[in-house]
Scaffold this motif. Structure first.
Motif, PDB file in Angstrom:
ATOM      1  N   MET A   1      16.153  15.518   4.177  1.00 34.65           N
ATOM      2  CA  MET A   1      15.019  15.278   5.038  1.00 34.65           C
ATOM      3  C   MET A   1      13.785  15.951   4.459  1.00 34.65           C
ATOM      4  SD  MET A   1      15.797  17.723   8.247  1.00 34.65           S
ATOM      5  CE  MET A   1      16.733  19.181   7.920  1.00 34.65           C
ATOM      6  N   SER A   2      12.661  15.291   4.636  1.00 38.41           N
ATOM      7  CA  SER A   2      11.427  15.859   4.111  1.00 38.41           C
ATOM      8  C   SER A   2      10.216  15.269   4.817  1.00 38.41           C
ATOM      9  CB  SER A   2      11.330  15.622   2.605  1.00 38.41           C
ATOM     10  OG  SER A   2      11.294  14.241   2.338  1.00 38.41           O
ATOM     11  N   ILE A   3       9.125  15.989   4.673  1.00 34.79           N
ATOM     12  CA  ILE A   3       7.847  15.535   5.199  1.00 34.79           C
ATOM     13  C   ILE A   3       7.083  14.897   4.049  1.00 34.79           C
ATOM     14  CG2 ILE A   3       5.664  16.239   6.254  1.00 34.79           C
ATOM     15  CD1 ILE A   3       8.026  16.523   8.154  1.00 34.79           C
ATOM     16  N   ILE A   4       6.605  13.695   4.247  1.00 38.86           N
ATOM     17  CA  ILE A   4       5.841  12.968   3.246  1.00 38.86           C
ATOM     18  C   ILE A   4       4.360  13.084   3.604  1.00 38.86           C
ATOM     19  CG2 ILE A   4       5.482  10.725   2.137  1.00 38.86           C
ATOM     20  CD1 ILE A   4       8.342  11.910   1.850  1.00 38.86           C
ATOM     21  N   VAL A   5       3.535  13.413   2.628  1.00 41.60           N
ATOM     22  CA  VAL A   5       2.093  13.542   2.832  1.00 41.60           C
ATOM     23  C   VAL A   5       1.419  12.299   2.270  1.00 41.60           C
ATOM     24  CG1 VAL A   5       0.041  14.922   2.386  1.00 41.60           C
ATOM     25  CG2 VAL A   5       2.251  16.052   2.682  1.00 41.60           C
ATOM     26  N   ASN A   6       0.746  11.567   3.133  1.00 44.61           N
ATOM     27  CA  ASN A   6       0.077  10.324   2.750  1.00 44.61           C
ATOM     28  C   ASN A   6      -1.435  10.500   2.650  1.00 44.61           C
ATOM     29  OD1 ASN A   6       2.458   8.680   2.691  1.00 44.61           O
ATOM     30  ND2 ASN A   6       2.469   8.798   4.919  1.00 44.61           N
ATOM     31  N   LEU A   7      -1.871  11.663   2.216  1.00 50.47           N
ATOM     32  CA  LEU A   7      -3.304  11.938   2.127  1.00 50.47           C
ATOM     33  C   LEU A   7      -3.987  10.990   1.145  1.00 50.47           C
ATOM     34  CD1 LEU A   7      -5.657  13.689   3.035  1.00 50.47           C
ATOM     35  CD2 LEU A   7      -5.045  15.328   1.264  1.00 50.47           C
ATOM     36  N   ASP A   8      -3.335  10.708   0.036  1.00 50.64           N
ATOM     37  CA  ASP A   8      -3.923   9.800  -0.955  1.00 50.64           C
ATOM     38  C   ASP A   8      -4.121   8.398  -0.392  1.00 50.64           C
ATOM     39  OD1 ASP A   8      -1.159   9.573  -0.860  1.00 50.64           O
ATOM     40  OD2 ASP A   8      -0.936   9.138  -2.995  1.00 50.64           O
ATOM     41  N   VAL A   9      -3.207   7.962   0.468  1.00 48.61           N
ATOM     42  CA  VAL A   9      -3.325   6.637   1.101  1.00 48.61           C
ATOM     43  C   VAL A   9      -4.547   6.600   2.014  1.00 48.61           C
ATOM     44  CG1 VAL A   9      -2.216   5.005   2.681  1.00 48.61           C
ATOM     45  CG2 VAL A   9      -0.848   6.207   0.969  1.00 48.61           C
ATOM     46  N   MET A  10      -4.718   7.658   2.823  1.00 40.61           N
ATOM     47  CA  MET A  10      -5.865   7.699   3.736  1.00 40.61           C
ATOM     48  C   MET A  10      -7.173   7.814   2.971  1.00 40.61           C
ATOM     49  SD  MET A  10      -4.863   7.057   6.695  1.00 40.61           S
ATOM     50  CE  MET A  10      -6.489   7.228   7.402  1.00 40.61           C
ATOM     51  N   LEU A  11      -7.176   8.571   1.885  1.00 39.49           N
ATOM     52  CA  LEU A  11      -8.390   8.667   1.068  1.00 39.49           C
ATOM     53  C   LEU A  11      -8.753   7.299   0.499  1.00 39.49           C
ATOM     54  CD1 LEU A  11      -7.731  12.015  -0.826  1.00 39.49           C
ATOM     55  CD2 LEU A  11      -9.576  11.577   0.798  1.00 39.49           C
ATOM     56  N   SER A  33      -5.280  19.529  -3.295  1.00 40.76           N
ATOM     57  CA  SER A  33      -4.409  18.920  -4.298  1.00 40.76           C
ATOM     58  C   SER A  33      -2.947  19.290  -4.046  1.00 40.76           C
ATOM     59  CB  SER A  33      -4.837  19.366  -5.696  1.00 40.76           C
ATOM     60  OG  SER A  33      -4.043  18.752  -6.669  1.00 40.76           O
ATOM     61  N   ILE A  34      -2.698  20.554  -3.705  1.00 41.63           N
ATOM     62  CA  ILE A  34      -1.342  20.993  -3.373  1.00 41.63           C
ATOM     63  C   ILE A  34      -0.821  20.226  -2.170  1.00 41.63           C
ATOM     64  CG2 ILE A  34      -0.024  22.954  -2.445  1.00 41.63           C
ATOM     65  CD1 ILE A  34      -1.827  24.752  -4.245  1.00 41.63           C
ATOM     66  N   LEU A  35      -1.668  20.051  -1.170  1.00 45.76           N
ATOM     67  CA  LEU A  35      -1.278  19.294   0.025  1.00 45.76           C
ATOM     68  C   LEU A  35      -1.004  17.835  -0.334  1.00 45.76           C
ATOM     69  CD1 LEU A  35      -0.889  19.126   3.095  1.00 45.76           C
ATOM     70  CD2 LEU A  35      -3.352  18.709   3.275  1.00 45.76           C
ATOM     71  N   LYS A  36      -1.901  17.232  -1.108  1.00 48.32           N
ATOM     72  CA  LYS A  36      -1.772  15.823  -1.485  1.00 48.32           C
ATOM     73  C   LYS A  36      -0.480  15.557  -2.264  1.00 48.32           C
ATOM     74  CE  LYS A  36      -3.922  12.834  -4.646  1.00 48.32           C
ATOM     75  NZ  LYS A  36      -5.027  12.501  -5.499  1.00 48.32           N
ATOM     76  N   LYS A  37      -0.090  16.503  -3.117  1.00 49.36           N
ATOM     77  CA  LYS A  37       1.120  16.342  -3.920  1.00 49.36           C
ATOM     78  C   LYS A  37       2.391  16.643  -3.134  1.00 49.36           C
ATOM     79  CE  LYS A  37      -1.182  17.458  -8.240  1.00 49.36           C
ATOM     80  NZ  LYS A  37      -1.318  18.453  -9.317  1.00 49.36           N
ATOM     81  N   GLY A  38       2.249  17.099  -1.891  1.00 43.16           N
ATOM     82  CA  GLY A  38       3.414  17.409  -1.078  1.00 43.16           C
ATOM     83  C   GLY A  38       4.054  18.740  -1.428  1.00 43.16           C
ATOM     84  N   LYS A  39       3.324  19.612  -2.103  1.00 43.49           N
ATOM     85  CA  LYS A  39       3.849  20.905  -2.536  1.00 43.49           C
ATOM     86  C   LYS A  39       3.536  22.025  -1.546  1.00 43.49           C
ATOM     87  CE  LYS A  39       5.276  19.273  -6.477  1.00 43.49           C
ATOM     88  NZ  LYS A  39       6.678  19.033  -6.690  1.00 43.49           N
ATOM     89  N   ALA A  40       2.738  21.745  -0.522  1.00 43.92           N
ATOM     90  CA  ALA A  40       2.361  22.772   0.452  1.00 43.92           C
ATOM     91  C   ALA A  40       3.556  23.147   1.321  1.00 43.92           C
ATOM     92  CB  ALA A  40       1.212  22.274   1.327  1.00 43.92           C
ATOM     93  N   LYS A  41       3.698  24.409   1.610  1.00 43.01           N
ATOM     94  CA  LYS A  41       4.775  24.903   2.471  1.00 43.01           C
ATOM     95  C   LYS A  41       4.379  24.841   3.937  1.00 43.01           C
ATOM     96  CE  LYS A  41       7.479  26.220  -0.896  1.00 43.01           C
ATOM     97  NZ  LYS A  41       8.635  25.454  -1.231  1.00 43.01           N
TER      98      LYS A  41
END
Length: 67
Positions: A1-11, A33-41
């Protein structure tokens, strides 16, 4: 299970660059950039609120859960 970050899609939908979002929200490019790549904790609700305000979207447009 994981959280997917779709920031690039919204941008892309808003035709906005990461640099412009960074300037308008007041968050460093490296943190976005860390958030966009899904690396943020973690992400603060206040940060998520600012991003949603600037992109005119809901948190669910940016974050998704995948099993």
């Amino acid at each position: 299970m994981s959280i997917i970050v779709n920031l690039d899609v919204m941008l892309a939908k808003r035709k906005m660059s990461l640099t412009e979002l960074s300037e308008r929200v007041g968050i460093t490019m490296s943190n976005l950039s860390i958030l966009k790549k899904g690396k943020a904790k973690a992400i603060r609700f206040s940060t998520l609120e600012l991003i949603c305000e600037v992109l005119e979207c809901q948190p669910g447009d940016i974050l998704a859960y995948k099993e």
